[in-house]
Design a protein around this motif. Structure first.
Motif, PDB file in Angstrom:
ATOM      1  N   GLY A 109       0.793  -1.264   0.023  1.00  0.00           N
ATOM      2  CA  GLY A 109       0.218   0.152   0.056  1.00  0.00           C
ATOM      3  C   GLY A 109       0.868   1.056  -0.207  1.00  0.00           C
ATOM      4  N   LEU A 110       1.860   1.221   0.492  1.00  0.00           N
ATOM      5  CA  LEU A 110       2.742   2.365   0.369  1.00  0.00           C
ATOM      6  C   LEU A 110       3.270   3.287  -1.333  1.00  0.00           C
ATOM      7  CD1 LEU A 110       5.570   1.389   3.751  1.00  0.00           C
ATOM      8  CD2 LEU A 110       3.106   3.238   3.516  1.00  0.00           C
ATOM      9  N   GLY A 111       3.376   2.033  -1.779  1.00  0.00           N
ATOM     10  CA  GLY A 111       3.760   1.975  -3.437  1.00  0.00           C
ATOM     11  C   GLY A 111       2.886   3.222  -4.121  1.00  0.00           C
ATOM     12  N   THR A 112       1.487   3.102  -3.650  1.00  0.00           N
ATOM     13  CA  THR A 112       0.241   3.649  -4.373  1.00  0.00           C
ATOM     14  C   THR A 112       0.172   4.993  -4.140  1.00  0.00           C
ATOM     15  OG1 THR A 112      -2.058   4.025  -5.153  1.00  0.00           O
ATOM     16  CG2 THR A 112      -1.133   2.922  -3.137  1.00  0.00           C
ATOM     17  N   ALA A 113       0.152   5.217  -2.292  1.00  0.00           N
ATOM     18  CA  ALA A 113       0.586   6.185  -1.382  1.00  0.00           C
ATOM     19  C   ALA A 113       1.520   7.599  -1.951  1.00  0.00           C
ATOM     20  CB  ALA A 113       0.490   5.975  -0.238  1.00  0.00           C
ATOM     21  N   ALA A 114       2.694   6.571  -2.182  1.00  0.00           N
ATOM     22  CA  ALA A 114       3.755   7.180  -3.019  1.00  0.00           C
ATOM     23  C   ALA A 114       3.663   8.076  -3.910  1.00  0.00           C
ATOM     24  CB  ALA A 114       5.161   6.994  -3.167  1.00  0.00           C
ATOM     25  N   PHE A 115       2.827   7.293  -5.437  1.00  0.00           N
ATOM     26  CA  PHE A 115       1.881   7.635  -6.388  1.00  0.00           C
ATOM     27  C   PHE A 115       1.327   8.797  -6.670  1.00  0.00           C
ATOM     28  CE2 PHE A 115      -0.346   7.015 -10.178  1.00  0.00           C
ATOM     29  CZ  PHE A 115       0.424   7.154 -11.208  1.00  0.00           C
ATOM     30  N   HIS A 116       0.253   8.249  -5.842  1.00  0.00           N
ATOM     31  CA  HIS A 116      -0.746   9.694  -6.474  1.00  0.00           C
ATOM     32  C   HIS A 116      -0.664  10.392  -6.308  1.00  0.00           C
ATOM     33  CE1 HIS A 116      -3.526   5.541  -6.633  1.00  0.00           C
ATOM     34  NE2 HIS A 116      -3.974   5.932  -7.272  1.00  0.00           N
ATOM     35  N   PRO A 117      -0.441  11.376  -5.220  1.00  0.00           N
ATOM     36  CA  PRO A 117      -0.371  12.280  -4.426  1.00  0.00           C
ATOM     37  C   PRO A 117       0.578  13.171  -5.228  1.00  0.00           C
ATOM     38  CG  PRO A 117      -0.194  10.907  -2.567  1.00  0.00           C
ATOM     39  CD  PRO A 117      -0.346  10.786  -3.395  1.00  0.00           C
ATOM     40  N   GLN A 118       1.527  13.047  -5.522  1.00  0.00           N
ATOM     41  CA  GLN A 118       2.544  13.233  -7.031  1.00  0.00           C
ATOM     42  C   GLN A 118       1.990  13.212  -8.696  1.00  0.00           C
ATOM     43  OE1 GLN A 118       6.699  14.425  -6.850  1.00  0.00           O
ATOM     44  NE2 GLN A 118       4.593  15.509  -7.628  1.00  0.00           N
ATOM     45  N   ALA A 119       1.318  12.285  -9.103  1.00  0.00           N
ATOM     46  CA  ALA A 119       0.502  12.463 -10.244  1.00  0.00           C
ATOM     47  C   ALA A 119      -0.255  12.984  -9.969  1.00  0.00           C
ATOM     48  CB  ALA A 119       0.291  10.572 -10.614  1.00  0.00           C
ATOM     49  N   SER A 120      -1.600  13.068  -8.937  1.00  0.00           N
ATOM     50  CA  SER A 120      -2.525  13.439  -9.804  1.00  0.00           C
ATOM     51  C   SER A 120      -1.942  15.630  -9.670  1.00  0.00           C
ATOM     52  CB  SER A 120      -3.642  13.560  -8.489  1.00  0.00           C
ATOM     53  OG  SER A 120      -2.852  13.979  -7.279  1.00  0.00           O
ATOM     54  N   THR A 121      -1.323  15.613  -8.475  1.00  0.00           N
ATOM     55  CA  THR A 121      -1.458  17.215  -9.145  1.00  0.00           C
ATOM     56  C   THR A 121      -0.388  17.521 -10.212  1.00  0.00           C
ATOM     57  OG1 THR A 121      -0.572  16.874  -5.912  1.00  0.00           O
ATOM     58  CG2 THR A 121       0.839  18.971  -7.871  1.00  0.00           C
ATOM     59  N   MET A 122       0.518  16.900 -10.742  1.00  0.00           N
ATOM     60  CA  MET A 122       0.891  16.681 -12.422  1.00  0.00           C
ATOM     61  C   MET A 122      -0.494  17.021 -13.190  1.00  0.00           C
ATOM     62  SD  MET A 122       4.337  14.462 -11.982  1.00  0.00           S
ATOM     63  CE  MET A 122       6.159  14.271 -11.754  1.00  0.00           C
ATOM     64  N   ILE A 123      -0.934  16.336 -12.992  1.00  0.00           N
ATOM     65  CA  ILE A 123      -1.964  16.083 -13.834  1.00  0.00           C
ATOM     66  C   ILE A 123      -2.841  17.361 -13.572  1.00  0.00           C
ATOM     67  CG2 ILE A 123      -4.412  15.124 -13.992  1.00  0.00           C
ATOM     68  CD1 ILE A 123      -2.849  13.884 -15.325  1.00  0.00           C
ATOM     69  N   THR A 124      -3.086  18.287 -12.746  1.00  0.00           N
ATOM     70  CA  THR A 124      -4.322  19.205 -12.128  1.00  0.00           C
ATOM     71  C   THR A 124      -3.791  20.478 -12.560  1.00  0.00           C
ATOM     72  OG1 THR A 124      -3.132  19.568  -9.851  1.00  0.00           O
ATOM     73  CG2 THR A 124      -5.557  18.180 -10.264  1.00  0.00           C
ATOM     74  N   VAL A 125      -1.660  20.414 -12.939  1.00  0.00           N
ATOM     75  CA  VAL A 125      -1.122  21.578 -12.420  1.00  0.00           C
ATOM     76  C   VAL A 125      -1.501  21.881 -14.461  1.00  0.00           C
ATOM     77  CG1 VAL A 125       1.014  22.755 -12.778  1.00  0.00           C
ATOM     78  CG2 VAL A 125       0.263  22.145 -10.309  1.00  0.00           C
ATOM     79  N   VAL A 126      -1.713  20.696 -14.861  1.00  0.00           N
ATOM     80  CA  VAL A 126      -0.622  20.911 -16.838  1.00  0.00           C
ATOM     81  C   VAL A 126      -2.150  20.939 -17.525  1.00  0.00           C
ATOM     82  CG1 VAL A 126       0.720  19.688 -17.056  1.00  0.00           C
ATOM     83  CG2 VAL A 126      -0.825  18.385 -17.340  1.00  0.00           C
ATOM     84  N   SER A 127      -2.782  21.031 -16.190  1.00  0.00           N
ATOM     85  CA  SER A 127      -4.874  20.987 -16.934  1.00  0.00           C
ATOM     86  C   SER A 127      -4.871  22.262 -17.642  1.00  0.00           C
ATOM     87  CB  SER A 127      -5.767  20.108 -16.123  1.00  0.00           C
ATOM     88  OG  SER A 127      -5.237  18.506 -16.085  1.00  0.00           O
ATOM     89  N   GLY A 128      -5.240  23.444 -16.760  1.00  0.00           N
ATOM     90  CA  GLY A 128      -4.914  24.592 -17.340  1.00  0.00           C
ATOM     91  C   GLY A 128      -7.005  24.675 -16.481  1.00  0.00           C
TER      92      GLY A 128
END
Length: 395
Positions: A109-128
Protein backbone atom coordinates in the motif's frame (compact mmCIF):
# COMPACT_ATOMS: atom_id res chain seq x y z
CA UNK A 1 -1.86 25.81 -31.47
CA UNK A 2 -0.43 26.69 -28.11
CA UNK A 3 3.17 25.48 -27.67
CA UNK A 4 2.31 24.09 -24.26
CA UNK A 5 -0.25 21.63 -25.60
CA UNK A 6 2.14 18.82 -26.61
CA UNK A 7 3.67 18.92 -23.12
CA UNK A 8 0.25 18.90 -21.50
CA UNK A 9 -1.10 15.93 -23.42
CA UNK A 10 2.09 13.89 -23.22
CA UNK A 11 2.13 14.40 -19.45
CA UNK A 12 -1.49 13.34 -19.12
CA UNK A 13 -0.95 10.31 -21.38
CA UNK A 14 2.12 8.98 -19.54
CA UNK A 15 0.64 9.49 -16.08
CA UNK A 16 -2.75 8.07 -17.07
CA UNK A 17 -1.14 4.91 -18.42
CA UNK A 18 0.84 4.56 -15.20
CA UNK A 19 -2.33 5.12 -13.18
CA UNK A 20 -4.06 2.32 -15.06
CA UNK A 21 -1.31 -0.12 -14.08
CA UNK A 22 -1.09 1.27 -10.54
CA UNK A 23 -4.80 0.79 -9.90
CA UNK A 24 -4.77 -2.64 -11.52
CA UNK A 25 -2.42 -3.57 -8.69
CA UNK A 26 -4.65 -1.76 -6.20
CA UNK A 27 -7.48 -4.18 -7.07
CA UNK A 28 -5.12 -7.16 -6.86
CA UNK A 29 -5.98 -8.56 -3.44
CA UNK A 30 -9.79 -8.73 -3.90
CA UNK A 31 -9.21 -10.97 -6.93
CA UNK A 32 -7.09 -13.32 -4.82
CA UNK A 33 -9.65 -13.63 -2.02
CA UNK A 34 -11.93 -16.35 -3.48
CA UNK A 35 -8.82 -18.47 -4.17
CA UNK A 36 -7.40 -17.79 -0.71
CA UNK A 37 -10.75 -18.65 0.89
CA UNK A 38 -10.92 -21.90 -1.07
CA UNK A 39 -7.31 -22.82 -0.24
CA UNK A 40 -7.16 -21.76 3.42
CA UNK A 41 -10.79 -21.46 4.63
CA UNK A 42 -10.23 -17.77 5.29
CA UNK A 43 -13.18 -16.07 7.04
CA UNK A 44 -14.89 -13.05 5.51
CA UNK A 45 -13.58 -10.92 8.38
CA UNK A 46 -9.97 -11.99 7.77
CA UNK A 47 -10.38 -11.43 4.05
CA UNK A 48 -11.72 -7.92 4.74
CA UNK A 49 -8.81 -7.23 7.10
CA UNK A 50 -6.35 -8.12 4.36
CA UNK A 51 -7.89 -5.66 1.91
CA UNK A 52 -8.32 -3.03 4.63
CA UNK A 53 -4.63 -3.18 5.62
CA UNK A 54 -3.65 -2.43 2.01
CA UNK A 55 -6.25 0.34 1.76
CA UNK A 56 -5.25 1.89 5.08
CA UNK A 57 -1.51 1.91 4.39
CA UNK A 58 -2.11 3.23 0.88
CA UNK A 59 -4.43 5.93 2.17
CA UNK A 60 -3.56 7.33 5.59
CA UNK A 61 0.04 7.99 4.57
CA UNK A 62 -1.00 9.95 1.46
CA UNK A 63 -1.50 13.31 3.24
CA UNK A 64 2.05 13.04 4.59
CA UNK A 65 3.36 12.35 1.11
CA UNK A 66 1.17 15.19 -0.13
CA UNK A 67 2.62 17.71 2.33
CA UNK A 68 6.15 16.48 1.55
CA UNK A 69 5.54 16.79 -2.20
CA UNK A 70 4.05 20.28 -1.92
CA UNK A 71 7.42 21.26 -0.42
CA UNK A 72 9.78 19.04 -2.44
CA UNK A 73 8.09 17.79 -5.63
CA UNK A 74 9.93 14.47 -5.70
CA UNK A 75 9.38 13.12 -9.21
CA UNK A 76 10.99 9.74 -8.45
CA UNK A 77 8.20 8.69 -6.10
CA UNK A 78 5.87 7.92 -9.01
CA UNK A 79 8.10 5.23 -10.53
CA UNK A 80 9.64 3.93 -7.30
CA UNK A 81 6.17 3.69 -5.72
CA UNK A 82 4.80 1.73 -8.68
CA UNK A 83 7.72 -0.72 -8.70
CA UNK A 84 7.59 -1.18 -4.91
CA UNK A 85 3.90 -2.09 -4.97
CA UNK A 86 4.40 -4.50 -7.88
CA UNK A 87 7.18 -6.33 -6.04
CA UNK A 88 5.29 -6.62 -2.74
CA UNK A 89 2.10 -7.90 -4.36
CA UNK A 90 3.95 -10.36 -6.58
CA UNK A 91 5.16 -12.09 -3.41
CA UNK A 92 1.71 -12.57 -1.84
CA UNK A 93 0.97 -15.86 -3.60
CA UNK A 94 4.22 -17.39 -2.37
CA UNK A 95 3.56 -17.06 1.38
CA UNK A 96 1.38 -19.34 3.50
CA UNK A 97 1.40 -17.41 6.77
CA UNK A 98 -1.57 -15.06 7.22
CA UNK A 99 0.35 -12.50 9.29
CA UNK A 100 3.10 -12.32 6.67
CA UNK A 101 0.42 -11.85 4.02
CA UNK A 102 -0.98 -8.93 6.02
CA UNK A 103 2.52 -7.40 6.26
CA UNK A 104 3.04 -7.68 2.50
CA UNK A 105 -0.37 -6.07 1.90
CA UNK A 106 0.54 -3.16 4.18
CA UNK A 107 3.94 -2.66 2.55
CA UNK A 108 2.41 -2.79 -0.93
CA UNK A 109 0.00 0.00 0.00
CA UNK A 110 2.91 2.40 0.58
CA UNK A 111 3.71 2.23 -3.14
CA UNK A 112 0.39 3.62 -4.28
CA UNK A 113 0.48 6.15 -1.41
CA UNK A 114 3.68 7.54 -2.93
CA UNK A 115 2.33 7.56 -6.50
CA UNK A 116 -1.05 9.23 -6.23
CA UNK A 117 -0.41 12.70 -4.68
CA UNK A 118 2.52 13.45 -7.00
CA UNK A 119 0.85 12.13 -10.15
CA UNK A 120 -2.53 13.78 -9.53
CA UNK A 121 -0.88 17.12 -8.76
CA UNK A 122 1.09 16.94 -12.00
CA UNK A 123 -2.18 16.35 -13.83
CA UNK A 124 -4.04 19.28 -12.26
CA UNK A 125 -1.15 21.71 -12.71
CA UNK A 126 -0.94 21.12 -16.48
CA UNK A 127 -4.73 21.02 -16.99
CA UNK A 128 -5.50 24.76 -16.97
CA UNK A 129 -9.19 25.45 -16.41
CA UNK A 130 -10.14 21.91 -17.46
CA UNK A 131 -8.97 20.30 -14.24
CA UNK A 132 -11.99 18.07 -13.67
CA UNK A 133 -11.98 16.80 -17.27
CA UNK A 134 -8.30 15.90 -17.36
CA UNK A 135 -8.24 14.57 -13.81
CA UNK A 136 -11.31 12.53 -14.73
CA UNK A 137 -9.36 11.10 -17.66
CA UNK A 138 -6.50 10.25 -15.31
CA UNK A 139 -8.93 8.66 -12.84
CA UNK A 140 -10.76 6.87 -15.66
CA UNK A 141 -7.55 5.11 -16.66
CA UNK A 142 -7.14 4.09 -13.03
CA UNK A 143 -10.68 2.73 -12.98
CA UNK A 144 -10.01 0.86 -16.22
CA UNK A 145 -7.03 -0.70 -14.47
CA UNK A 146 -9.33 -1.67 -11.60
CA UNK A 147 -11.75 -3.14 -14.13
CA UNK A 148 -9.05 -5.11 -15.93
CA UNK A 149 -7.83 -6.76 -12.72
CA UNK A 150 -10.56 -9.42 -12.53
CA UNK A 151 -10.36 -10.12 -16.27
CA UNK A 152 -6.59 -10.63 -16.16
CA UNK A 153 -5.89 -11.98 -12.68
CA UNK A 154 -8.78 -14.38 -12.11
CA UNK A 155 -7.97 -16.53 -15.20
CA UNK A 156 -4.27 -16.38 -14.24
CA UNK A 157 -4.89 -17.63 -10.70
CA UNK A 158 -7.47 -20.17 -11.85
CA UNK A 159 -5.13 -21.67 -14.45
CA UNK A 160 -1.76 -21.51 -12.71
CA UNK A 161 -2.62 -21.10 -9.03
CA UNK A 162 -1.59 -18.40 -6.59
CA UNK A 163 2.11 -19.04 -7.24
CA UNK A 164 1.59 -17.21 -10.55
CA UNK A 165 1.63 -13.92 -8.62
CA UNK A 166 5.41 -13.78 -9.08
CA UNK A 167 4.95 -13.10 -12.81
CA UNK A 168 2.75 -10.07 -12.16
CA UNK A 169 5.83 -8.02 -11.27
CA UNK A 170 6.68 -7.71 -14.99
CA UNK A 171 4.12 -4.98 -15.88
CA UNK A 172 5.26 -3.01 -12.84
CA UNK A 173 8.87 -3.07 -14.02
CA UNK A 174 7.80 -1.90 -17.50
CA UNK A 175 5.74 1.04 -16.25
CA UNK A 176 8.37 2.04 -13.68
CA UNK A 177 10.93 2.29 -16.50
CA UNK A 178 8.44 4.29 -18.59
CA UNK A 179 7.93 6.76 -15.75
CA UNK A 180 11.67 6.94 -15.02
CA UNK A 181 12.45 8.09 -18.56
CA UNK A 182 9.32 10.02 -19.57
CA UNK A 183 7.50 11.38 -16.51
CA UNK A 184 7.57 15.20 -16.27
CA UNK A 185 10.40 16.86 -14.40
CA UNK A 186 10.02 18.40 -10.96
CA UNK A 187 9.65 21.89 -12.42
CA UNK A 188 6.18 20.99 -13.70
CA UNK A 189 4.91 21.83 -10.22
CA UNK A 190 6.52 25.24 -10.01
CA UNK A 191 5.57 27.84 -7.41
CA UNK A 192 6.88 28.32 -3.90
CA UNK A 193 6.84 25.55 -1.33
CA UNK A 194 4.29 26.29 1.43
CA UNK A 195 5.47 26.49 5.02
CA UNK A 196 3.85 24.43 7.76
CA UNK A 197 2.16 27.55 9.14
CA UNK A 198 0.72 28.33 5.71
CA UNK A 199 -0.57 24.76 5.38
CA UNK A 200 -2.20 24.90 8.83
CA UNK A 201 -3.79 28.25 7.98
CA UNK A 202 -5.21 26.80 4.73
CA UNK A 203 -6.62 23.81 6.60
CA UNK A 204 -8.18 25.97 9.31
CA UNK A 205 -9.78 28.38 6.86
CA UNK A 206 -11.29 25.54 4.82
CA UNK A 207 -11.91 23.03 7.64
CA UNK A 208 -15.71 22.99 7.33
CA UNK A 209 -15.60 22.41 3.58
CA UNK A 210 -12.83 19.82 3.87
CA UNK A 211 -14.68 17.92 6.61
CA UNK A 212 -17.75 17.69 4.41
CA UNK A 213 -15.75 16.51 1.39
CA UNK A 214 -13.80 14.04 3.53
CA UNK A 215 -17.04 12.60 4.93
CA UNK A 216 -18.47 12.15 1.45
CA UNK A 217 -15.34 10.42 0.17
CA UNK A 218 -15.01 8.20 3.26
CA UNK A 219 -18.56 6.85 2.92
CA UNK A 220 -18.25 6.42 -0.84
CA UNK A 221 -14.90 4.69 -0.31
CA UNK A 222 -16.47 2.32 2.21
CA UNK A 223 -19.14 1.41 -0.36
CA UNK A 224 -16.59 1.06 -3.17
CA UNK A 225 -13.92 -0.88 -1.27
CA UNK A 226 -16.59 -2.97 0.41
CA UNK A 227 -18.08 -3.94 -2.93
CA UNK A 228 -14.66 -4.86 -4.32
CA UNK A 229 -14.10 -7.06 -1.28
CA UNK A 230 -17.53 -8.59 -0.71
CA UNK A 231 -18.98 -8.90 -4.23
CA UNK A 232 -16.58 -11.68 -5.40
CA UNK A 233 -17.35 -13.62 -2.21
CA UNK A 234 -21.08 -12.99 -2.63
CA UNK A 235 -21.00 -14.19 -6.24
CA UNK A 236 -19.06 -17.27 -5.11
CA UNK A 237 -21.74 -17.99 -2.49
CA UNK A 238 -24.37 -17.63 -5.23
CA UNK A 239 -22.58 -20.43 -7.13
CA UNK A 240 -21.35 -18.17 -9.93
CA UNK A 241 -18.12 -19.26 -11.57
CA UNK A 242 -14.99 -17.22 -10.96
CA UNK A 243 -14.99 -16.11 -14.60
CA UNK A 244 -18.65 -14.99 -14.52
CA UNK A 245 -17.99 -13.13 -11.27
CA UNK A 246 -14.97 -11.38 -12.78
CA UNK A 247 -17.06 -10.27 -15.75
CA UNK A 248 -19.69 -8.69 -13.49
CA UNK A 249 -17.05 -6.83 -11.46
CA UNK A 250 -15.46 -5.68 -14.73
CA UNK A 251 -18.79 -4.32 -15.96
CA UNK A 252 -19.28 -2.31 -12.76
CA UNK A 253 -15.75 -0.89 -12.79
CA UNK A 254 -15.50 -0.21 -16.52
CA UNK A 255 -18.84 1.61 -16.40
CA UNK A 256 -17.43 3.54 -13.46
CA UNK A 257 -14.47 4.62 -15.59
CA UNK A 258 -16.80 5.95 -18.27
CA UNK A 259 -18.98 7.57 -15.61
CA UNK A 260 -15.91 9.31 -14.17
CA UNK A 261 -15.15 11.06 -17.46
CA UNK A 262 -18.80 12.05 -17.95
CA UNK A 263 -18.94 13.27 -14.37
CA UNK A 264 -15.89 15.46 -14.92
CA UNK A 265 -17.45 17.03 -18.00
CA UNK A 266 -20.76 17.66 -16.25
CA UNK A 267 -19.10 19.16 -13.16
CA UNK A 268 -16.98 21.54 -15.26
CA UNK A 269 -20.13 22.80 -16.97
CA UNK A 270 -22.66 22.76 -14.14
CA UNK A 271 -20.66 22.71 -10.91
CA UNK A 272 -19.11 20.15 -8.56
CA UNK A 273 -21.89 20.03 -5.96
CA UNK A 274 -24.86 19.21 -8.26
CA UNK A 275 -22.92 16.36 -9.87
CA UNK A 276 -21.76 14.88 -6.55
CA UNK A 277 -25.18 15.06 -4.89
CA UNK A 278 -27.23 13.69 -7.77
CA UNK A 279 -24.87 10.87 -8.77
CA UNK A 280 -24.48 9.50 -5.25
CA UNK A 281 -28.18 9.62 -4.43
CA UNK A 282 -28.97 7.89 -7.74
CA UNK A 283 -26.47 5.09 -7.07
CA UNK A 284 -28.46 3.45 -4.27
CA UNK A 285 -31.69 2.67 -6.18
CA UNK A 286 -29.63 1.48 -9.15
CA UNK A 287 -27.68 -0.96 -6.96
CA UNK A 288 -30.89 -2.26 -5.40
CA UNK A 289 -32.28 -2.63 -8.93
CA UNK A 290 -29.33 -4.89 -9.72
CA UNK A 291 -29.87 -6.94 -6.57
CA UNK A 292 -33.59 -7.52 -7.20
CA UNK A 293 -33.63 -8.12 -10.97
CA UNK A 294 -32.35 -10.84 -13.28
CA UNK A 295 -30.69 -11.32 -16.64
CA UNK A 296 -29.84 -8.44 -18.93
CA UNK A 297 -31.81 -5.92 -16.85
CA UNK A 298 -29.72 -6.79 -13.80
CA UNK A 299 -26.49 -6.21 -15.74
CA UNK A 300 -27.79 -2.85 -17.02
CA UNK A 301 -28.59 -1.78 -13.45
CA UNK A 302 -25.11 -2.81 -12.31
CA UNK A 303 -23.43 -0.85 -15.11
CA UNK A 304 -25.49 2.27 -14.41
CA UNK A 305 -24.87 1.93 -10.67
CA UNK A 306 -21.10 1.67 -11.20
CA UNK A 307 -21.11 4.70 -13.50
CA UNK A 308 -23.15 6.71 -11.02
CA UNK A 309 -21.06 5.76 -7.99
CA UNK A 310 -17.72 6.62 -9.60
CA UNK A 311 -18.78 9.68 -11.60
CA UNK A 312 -17.89 11.88 -8.63
CA UNK A 313 -14.51 10.26 -7.93
CA UNK A 314 -12.24 12.85 -9.53
CA UNK A 315 -14.71 15.67 -8.92
CA UNK A 316 -14.33 15.36 -5.15
CA UNK A 317 -10.52 15.50 -5.53
CA UNK A 318 -10.80 18.73 -7.55
CA UNK A 319 -13.27 20.10 -4.99
CA UNK A 320 -10.71 19.48 -2.22
CA UNK A 321 -7.96 21.12 -4.28
CA UNK A 322 -10.19 24.14 -4.90
CA UNK A 323 -10.80 24.39 -1.15
CA UNK A 324 -7.03 24.66 -0.46
CA UNK A 325 -5.63 25.74 -3.86
CA UNK A 326 -2.09 26.43 -2.57
CA UNK A 327 -1.68 22.86 -1.27
CA UNK A 328 -2.78 20.67 -4.18
CA UNK A 329 -0.76 17.58 -3.26
CA UNK A 330 -1.95 17.76 0.34
CA UNK A 331 -5.54 18.11 -0.91
CA UNK A 332 -5.06 15.09 -3.17
CA UNK A 333 -3.59 13.15 -0.26
CA UNK A 334 -6.49 14.06 2.01
CA UNK A 335 -9.19 13.30 -0.54
CA UNK A 336 -7.73 10.30 -2.37
CA UNK A 337 -5.82 9.01 0.64
CA UNK A 338 -6.92 9.85 4.16
CA UNK A 339 -10.65 9.89 3.45
CA UNK A 340 -10.37 6.71 1.42
CA UNK A 341 -8.42 5.10 4.28
CA UNK A 342 -11.24 5.78 6.72
CA UNK A 343 -13.59 3.97 4.37
CA UNK A 344 -11.11 1.13 3.96
CA UNK A 345 -10.80 0.72 7.73
CA UNK A 346 -14.57 0.39 8.09
CA UNK A 347 -14.65 -2.47 5.58
CA UNK A 348 -13.57 -4.73 8.44
CA UNK A 349 -16.95 -4.04 10.09
CA UNK A 350 -18.74 -4.94 6.84
CA UNK A 351 -16.76 -8.19 6.73
CA UNK A 352 -17.81 -8.99 10.28
CA UNK A 353 -21.44 -8.30 9.38
CA UNK A 354 -21.03 -10.74 6.49
CA UNK A 355 -19.77 -13.44 8.87
CA UNK A 356 -22.53 -12.86 11.44
CA UNK A 357 -25.59 -12.07 9.32
CA UNK A 358 -24.69 -13.26 5.82
CA UNK A 359 -23.16 -11.72 2.74
CA UNK A 360 -26.58 -10.53 1.50
CA UNK A 361 -26.92 -8.28 4.56
CA UNK A 362 -23.42 -6.88 4.02
CA UNK A 363 -24.19 -6.17 0.36
CA UNK A 364 -27.48 -4.42 1.22
CA UNK A 365 -25.68 -2.09 3.64
CA UNK A 366 -23.03 -1.25 1.04
CA UNK A 367 -25.72 -0.42 -1.52
CA UNK A 368 -27.37 2.00 0.93
CA UNK A 369 -24.20 3.98 1.72
CA UNK A 370 -24.03 6.17 -1.46
CA UNK A 371 -27.41 7.66 -0.52
CA UNK A 372 -25.95 8.69 2.86
CA UNK A 373 -22.95 10.28 1.12
CA UNK A 374 -25.26 12.13 -1.28
CA UNK A 375 -27.24 13.62 1.61
CA UNK A 376 -24.02 14.83 3.26
CA UNK A 377 -23.01 16.39 -0.09
CA UNK A 378 -26.01 18.72 0.19
CA UNK A 379 -23.96 20.62 2.80
CA UNK A 380 -21.02 21.24 0.43
CA UNK A 381 -20.07 24.78 -0.42
CA UNK A 382 -21.41 25.83 -3.82
CA UNK A 383 -18.78 27.19 -6.20
CA UNK A 384 -19.17 28.56 -9.73
CA UNK A 385 -18.58 25.98 -12.44
CA UNK A 386 -15.35 26.02 -14.42
CA UNK A 387 -17.41 27.03 -17.48
CA UNK A 388 -18.84 30.02 -15.62
CA UNK A 389 -15.32 30.99 -14.57
CA UNK A 390 -14.11 30.90 -18.17
CA UNK A 391 -17.01 33.03 -19.33
CA UNK A 392 -16.49 35.63 -16.60
CA UNK A 393 -12.76 35.75 -17.39
CA UNK A 394 -13.56 36.67 -20.99
CA UNK A 395 -15.83 39.54 -19.95
Amino acid sequence: MSPTKPIKYSTISILSLAHMLNDMYSNYLPQMLPFLVAATALTTTRAAILVSVFTISSSFIQPLFGYFLDRQGKRWLVHVGTLWMAIMLSLTGLVHNYLLLVVLAGLAGLGTAAFHPQASTMITVVSGDRKAVFLSTFVAFGNIGFALSPLLLVPLFQTYGLHATIYTVIPGIFVALLLFFFAPKNDVLGGNAPTLLEVLHSLRSARSELLTITGIIAIRSLAYTGLLTILPLYFQAQKLSSIASSHLVFIMLFSGAIGGVIGGLISDNYGRKPLIVSSLILSTPLFYGFLHSHGTLSIVFLALAGASLLSSFSVTVVAAQEAIPNNKSLAAGLSMGFAGGIGGLMVIIIGRIGDLYGLSSAISILFFLPLVAGIIALFMKSRPSAKAGRLSARC
